[in-house]
Design an enzyme around this catalytic site. Structure first.
Site, mmCIF file in Angstrom:
data_model
loop_
_atom_site.group_PDB
_atom_site.id
_atom_site.type_symbol
_atom_site.label_atom_id
_atom_site.label_comp_id
_atom_site.label_asym_id
_atom_site.label_seq_id
_atom_site.Cartn_x
_atom_site.Cartn_y
_atom_site.Cartn_z
ATOM 1 N N LYS A 9 0.949 -1.031 0.212
ATOM 2 C CA LYS A 9 -0.287 -0.089 -0.207
ATOM 3 C C LYS A 9 1.137 1.791 0.096
ATOM 4 O O LYS A 9 2.310 1.085 0.654
ATOM 5 C CB LYS A 9 -0.868 -0.364 1.312
ATOM 6 C CG LYS A 9 -2.579 -1.214 1.252
ATOM 7 C CD LYS A 9 -3.392 -1.139 2.173
ATOM 8 C CE LYS A 9 -4.169 -2.385 2.231
ATOM 9 N NZ LYS A 9 -4.673 -2.553 3.470
ATOM 10 N N TYR A 49 -11.883 -2.931 -3.442
ATOM 11 C CA TYR A 49 -12.748 -2.376 -2.332
ATOM 12 C C TYR A 49 -13.988 -2.877 -2.135
ATOM 13 O O TYR A 49 -14.878 -2.365 -1.042
ATOM 14 C CB TYR A 49 -12.457 -1.910 -1.132
ATOM 15 C CG TYR A 49 -10.291 -2.160 -0.230
ATOM 16 C CD1 TYR A 49 -10.296 -3.390 -0.066
ATOM 17 C CD2 TYR A 49 -9.434 -1.530 -1.030
ATOM 18 C CE1 TYR A 49 -9.503 -3.410 0.527
ATOM 19 C CE2 TYR A 49 -7.850 -1.475 -0.797
ATOM 20 C CZ TYR A 49 -7.933 -2.380 0.653
ATOM 21 O OH TYR A 49 -6.126 -2.362 0.813
ATOM 22 N N PHE A 57 -15.583 3.086 7.177
ATOM 23 C CA PHE A 57 -14.130 3.550 6.217
ATOM 24 C C PHE A 57 -14.232 3.567 5.419
ATOM 25 O O PHE A 57 -12.501 3.154 4.193
ATOM 26 C CB PHE A 57 -13.335 2.598 6.914
ATOM 27 C CG PHE A 57 -13.551 1.240 7.136
ATOM 28 C CD1 PHE A 57 -12.773 0.230 5.966
ATOM 29 C CD2 PHE A 57 -13.951 0.404 8.131
ATOM 30 C CE1 PHE A 57 -13.020 -0.939 5.781
ATOM 31 C CE2 PHE A 57 -14.183 -0.850 7.902
ATOM 32 C CZ PHE A 57 -14.016 -1.497 6.425
ATOM 33 N N THR A 91 -5.257 -8.007 10.480
ATOM 34 C CA THR A 91 -5.730 -6.197 10.211
ATOM 35 C C THR A 91 -5.463 -5.500 10.743
ATOM 36 O O THR A 91 -4.511 -3.694 10.388
ATOM 37 C CB THR A 91 -7.477 -6.692 9.660
ATOM 38 O OG1 THR A 91 -8.083 -7.287 8.758
ATOM 39 C CG2 THR A 91 -7.756 -5.717 8.565
ATOM 40 N N ARG A 102 2.680 -6.572 9.705
ATOM 41 C CA ARG A 102 2.230 -5.588 9.713
ATOM 42 C C ARG A 102 2.223 -5.527 10.991
ATOM 43 O O ARG A 102 2.653 -5.139 11.865
ATOM 44 C CB ARG A 102 0.430 -6.476 9.894
ATOM 45 C CG ARG A 102 -0.253 -5.576 8.717
ATOM 46 C CD ARG A 102 -1.681 -6.233 8.243
ATOM 47 N NE ARG A 102 -2.400 -5.935 7.141
ATOM 48 C CZ ARG A 102 -3.224 -6.137 6.651
ATOM 49 N NH1 ARG A 102 -3.928 -7.386 7.789
ATOM 50 N NH2 ARG A 102 -3.719 -5.475 5.685
ATOM 51 N N ASN A 112 -1.608 -0.301 7.375
ATOM 52 C CA ASN A 112 -1.347 -1.551 7.418
ATOM 53 C C ASN A 112 -0.333 -1.822 6.568
ATOM 54 O O ASN A 112 -0.436 -3.423 6.562
ATOM 55 C CB ASN A 112 -2.037 -2.169 8.137
ATOM 56 C CG ASN A 112 -3.855 -2.533 7.474
ATOM 57 O OD1 ASN A 112 -2.663 -2.266 5.927
ATOM 58 N ND2 ASN A 112 -5.384 -3.411 7.769
ATOM 59 N N HIS A 115 -1.959 -5.469 1.203
ATOM 60 C CA HIS A 115 -3.241 -5.986 0.977
ATOM 61 C C HIS A 115 -2.540 -7.636 0.746
ATOM 62 O O HIS A 115 -1.682 -7.607 -0.116
ATOM 63 C CB HIS A 115 -3.396 -5.601 -0.182
ATOM 64 C CG HIS A 115 -4.907 -5.985 -0.509
ATOM 65 N ND1 HIS A 115 -6.444 -6.595 0.378
ATOM 66 C CD2 HIS A 115 -5.192 -7.099 -1.690
ATOM 67 C CE1 HIS A 115 -6.721 -7.658 -0.510
ATOM 68 N NE2 HIS A 115 -5.942 -7.685 -1.615
ATOM 69 N N GLU A 126 -9.432 -10.792 -7.576
ATOM 70 C CA GLU A 126 -8.264 -9.874 -7.671
ATOM 71 C C GLU A 126 -6.914 -10.074 -8.063
ATOM 72 O O GLU A 126 -7.116 -8.619 -9.238
ATOM 73 C CB GLU A 126 -8.027 -9.699 -5.403
ATOM 74 C CG GLU A 126 -9.020 -9.071 -4.916
ATOM 75 C CD GLU A 126 -7.970 -9.347 -3.661
ATOM 76 O OE1 GLU A 126 -8.977 -8.474 -2.594
ATOM 77 O OE2 GLU A 126 -7.181 -10.122 -3.315
#
Ligand code: DAT
Ligand code: MG
Length: 149
Positions: A9, A49, A57, A91, A102, A112, A115, A126
């Site tokens: 990310k 997502y 969120f 998560t 993480r 975090n 993914h 995905e």
């Protein structure tokens, strides 16, 4: 062979952790199938997502993913989907075990780092969303006989 979708990310890219993340999957013995460094469109982020679109969120998550470049990857190997989730950790980084990505590298759920697909079917969806078939490279590592019987 089983495949999973992994994305570093924007926080991971900005914090200079691309190499640390890739190294964990390489040294584990999984095989890289595809990788690209890219800016993410709002449309792609929203599709990726989609399962979270009703969550409070969601907008913040889409804003975050589109705020700065990411590294999108596909890795393959026996059991790679579940194993990658273990390497990534929980998560919420504060509850992620030390030794997980993480657990070692971040402190907040909204930052975090990474993914990873949560199931084989999710991974298939995905991978098709982020990569064309032509971008998925079939090859064999010379380490194969030293990784598996
Ligand atoms: P994971 O990324 O571990 O698969 P998820 O699919 O439940 O977790 O959520 C996707 C991402 O959304 C997650 O990595 C960070 C963000 N997120 C999840 N729950 C959140 C929350 N309660 N507050 C803020 N962001 C959240
Ligand atoms: Mg998820």
């Amino acid at each position: 062979m089983e495949r999973t979708f992994i994305m570093i990310k924007p926080d991971g890219v900005q914090r200079g952790l691309i190499g640390d993340v890739i190294k964990r999957f390489e040294t584990k013995g999984f095989t890289l199938v595809a990788m690209k460094f890219m800016a993410v469109s709002r449309e792609l982020a929203e599709q990726h997502y989609d399962v979270h679109k009703e969550r409070p969120f969601f907008q913040g998550l889409v804003d975050f993913i589109t705020s700065s470049p990411v590294v999108a990857m596909v890795w393959s190997g026996e059991g790679v989907v579940a194993s990658a989730r273990k390497i990534i950790g929980a998560t919420n980084p504060l509850t992620a075990e030390p030794g997980t990505l993480r657990g070692d590298f971040c402190i907040e759920v909204g930052r975090n780092l990474i993914h990873g697909s949560d199931a084989i079917e999710t991974a298939q969806r995905e991978i098709a969303l982020w990569f064309s078939d032509a971008e998925l490279v079939t090859w064999e590592t010379h380490s194969k006989p030293w990784l598996s019987e």
